[in-house]
Design an enzyme around this catalytic site. Structure first.
Site, PDB file in Angstrom:
ATOM      1  N   LYS A  90       0.810  -1.226   0.000  1.00 25.54           N
ATOM      2  CA  LYS A  90       0.000   0.000   0.000  1.00 25.54           C
ATOM      3  C   LYS A  90       0.842   1.274   0.000  1.00 25.54           C
ATOM      4  CE  LYS A  90      -4.472  -1.504   1.613  1.00 25.54           C
ATOM      5  NZ  LYS A  90      -4.256  -2.945   1.944  1.00 25.54           N
ATOM      6  N   GLU A 112      -9.620   7.509   3.905  1.00 24.77           N
ATOM      7  CA  GLU A 112     -10.556   6.647   4.618  1.00 24.77           C
ATOM      8  C   GLU A 112      -9.865   5.313   4.799  1.00 24.77           C
ATOM      9  OE1 GLU A 112     -10.585   6.640   1.321  1.00 24.77           O
ATOM     10  OE2 GLU A 112     -10.478   4.460   1.121  1.00 24.77           O
ATOM     11  N   SER A 378       1.509  -9.895  -1.327  1.00 27.16           N
ATOM     12  CA  SER A 378       1.144  -8.493  -1.086  1.00 27.16           C
ATOM     13  C   SER A 378       1.468  -7.972   0.312  1.00 27.16           C
ATOM     14  CB  SER A 378      -0.341  -8.285  -1.377  1.00 27.16           C
ATOM     15  OG  SER A 378      -1.146  -9.127  -0.581  1.00 27.16           O
TER      16      SER A 378
HETATM   17  C1  LIG Z   1      -5.163  -3.917   1.476  1.00 21.13           C
HETATM   18  C2  LIG Z   1      -4.508  -5.192   1.146  1.00 21.13           C
HETATM   19  C3  LIG Z   1      -4.911  -5.978   0.040  1.00 21.13           C
HETATM   20  C4  LIG Z   1      -6.107  -5.633  -0.815  1.00 21.13           C
HETATM   21  O1  LIG Z   1      -6.014  -4.427  -1.497  1.00 21.13           O
HETATM   22  P1  LIG Z   1      -5.762  -4.356  -3.065  1.00 21.13           P
HETATM   23  O2  LIG Z   1      -6.021  -2.938  -3.403  1.00 21.13           O
HETATM   24  O3  LIG Z   1      -6.703  -5.297  -3.726  1.00 21.13           O
HETATM   25  O4  LIG Z   1      -4.357  -4.749  -3.302  1.00 21.13           O
HETATM   26  C5  LIG Z   1      -4.217  -7.137  -0.246  1.00 21.13           C
HETATM   27  N1  LIG Z   1      -3.167  -7.539   0.516  1.00 21.13           N
HETATM   28  C6  LIG Z   1      -2.766  -6.821   1.589  1.00 21.13           C
HETATM   29  C7  LIG Z   1      -1.607  -7.333   2.384  1.00 21.13           C
HETATM   30  C8  LIG Z   1      -3.413  -5.627   1.934  1.00 21.13           C
HETATM   31  O5  LIG Z   1      -2.989  -4.941   3.002  1.00 21.13           O
END
Ligand SMILES: *Cc1c(COP(=O)(O)O)cnc(C)c1O
Length: 394
Positions: A90, A112, A378
């Protein structure tokens, strides 16, 4: 093959655009007219990339997971976004938007947040840049996500409860929009995924596209070719997936596998599998697929992972789905949890539960032995420890 590309009005095929109240029009126009020129400036690029390097810790490694590869009979690479500062992808986006906000002369940032991850990433870059930061959060979410609320406060942000409606993300979004309408001159609104009115979805995707730019260079070095057979990523709003897919959108050699949360099962009534259940409509300022009743009421989603617990999907993903360019897979809570535990034990990496959904896709998708697969890891699982503990089956 259909070309995946945003048009002048912010549409990807049938999805996107800017469906906003008249009063928000000047804010969105200012952004739309300026963002491309600003991010093309050498000065912007220099600041963006040096912060990604020295503050976030990029490039993140592309790690060949040997034991996982052996288990599945493919060559599996993990793109280690979990190693980014703050623990997930993020921050790539919030760094880009805060530099942009400064260049637009803004003094104040609003955002938000649902589970608090985007709030923390925003509070982090505001502290870094000395900008005032207000994060709107549903009153119920504030109760449920105490550690992230305290993180934001430690970083100097103000956390304001949204007390209307269901007191969750949607109400926080409404509150942030209202604040932005009232303070258009000095305030920038940082949206956290590839959602919202044009130009947000494309802008956020471009900041996140550093992920696939790095994958290309890293694969070239490791495999002698700059593309894999498939890229796999989980999709909440879709920003980590868009970033991992971006430079492969129009490369037919690469399968794009998007993984949604099926919650307790697609037909259980407790799910967040938007492409399986959604119909076209307008959510948060863009036309997309969303889970809604026949008369257009948004259906409350469910996923064990806060980041995937969203009733819509970014417009580019709606287009990837409708056009058939993307392959969509839905993974249930329990299967995701098991895949998270399995990665922990196979590779010594405890993943975020969002990411665990993408990991379970390995068991559901087809591939040829020896295929090169890249999974976008992610985020890391530290934030999810309570959920792992409550689930308990390890
Ligand atoms: C917020 C988050 C997501 C989902 O958000 P996307 O905008 O779909 O990437 C996925 N993995 C993690 C670790 C997150 O913090």
């Amino acid at each position: 093959m259909i070309e995946i590309k945003v048009d002048e009005k912010g549409f990807y095929g049938n999805f996107g655009g800017a469906y906003i109240p008249e009063m928000l029009h000047p804010n969105i126009e200012e952004l739309r007219l300026n963002y491309e020129a600003i991010i093309a400036e050498p000065d912007f690029q220099e600041t963006f990339h040096s912060l990604l390097r020295d503050f976030v810790g990029r490039p993140t490694p592309l790690y060949l997971a040997e034991r996982l590869s052996e288990k599945f009979g493919a060559k599996i690479y993990l793109k280690r976004e979990d190693l980014c500062h703050t623990g997930a992808h993020k921050v790539n986006n919030t760094i880009g938007q805060i530099i942009l906000a400064k260049k637009l002369g803004k003094k104040r940032i609003i955002a938000e947040t649902g589970a608090g991850q985007h709030g923390v990433a925003t509070a982090t870059v505001c502290a870094l840049m000395g900008m005032e930061c207000t994060v709107y959060m549903g009153a119920l979410d504030i109760e449920r996500q105490r550690p992230n609320v305290e993180r934001m406060k430690i970083l100097g942000a103000k956390v304001v409860p949204a007390t209307s409606g269901s007191k969750t993300l949607k109400d926080a979004t409404n509150e942030a929009m209202r604040q932005w309408i009232n303070n258009p001159v000095d305030t920038h609104y940082i949206i956290g995924s590839v959602v919202g009115p044009h130009p947000y979805p494309e802008m956020v995707a471009r900041f996140q596209s550093v992920i696939s730019a790095e994958i290309k260079a890293q694969l070239l070095e490791k495999e002698g070719r700059d593309y894999p057979d498939a890229v796999i990523a989980c999709v909440g709003g879709g920003s980590n997936a868009a970033g991992a897919f971006y430079h492969y959108y129009n490369d037919p050699r690469v399968r794009l596998i998007a993984v949604e949360a099926a919650g307790l099962g697609i037909s259980s009534g407790k799910s967040a599998a938007t492409t399986a259940l959604g119909t076209p409509g307008v959510l948060h300022g863009s036309k997309t697929l969303l889970m809604q009743t026949k008369d257009g009421q948004v259906v409350e989603p469910h996923s064990i992972s806060a980041g995937l617990d969203y009733p819509g999907i970014g417009p580019v993903h709606a287009h990837l789905f409708e056009s058939g360019r993307g392959e969509f897979i839905a993974v249930e809570d329990d299967d995701a949890m098991r895949a998270g535990i399995a990665l922990s034990r196979t590779e010594g990496i405890i993943p975020a539960i969002e990411t665990s959904h993408a990991l379970h896709a390995l068991s559901l998708m087809e591939y040829k032995p020896g295929d090169v697969l890249v999974i976008n890891l992610s985020g890391r699982g530290d934030k999810d420890l309570d959920t792992y503990i409550k689930w308990g089956k390890y």
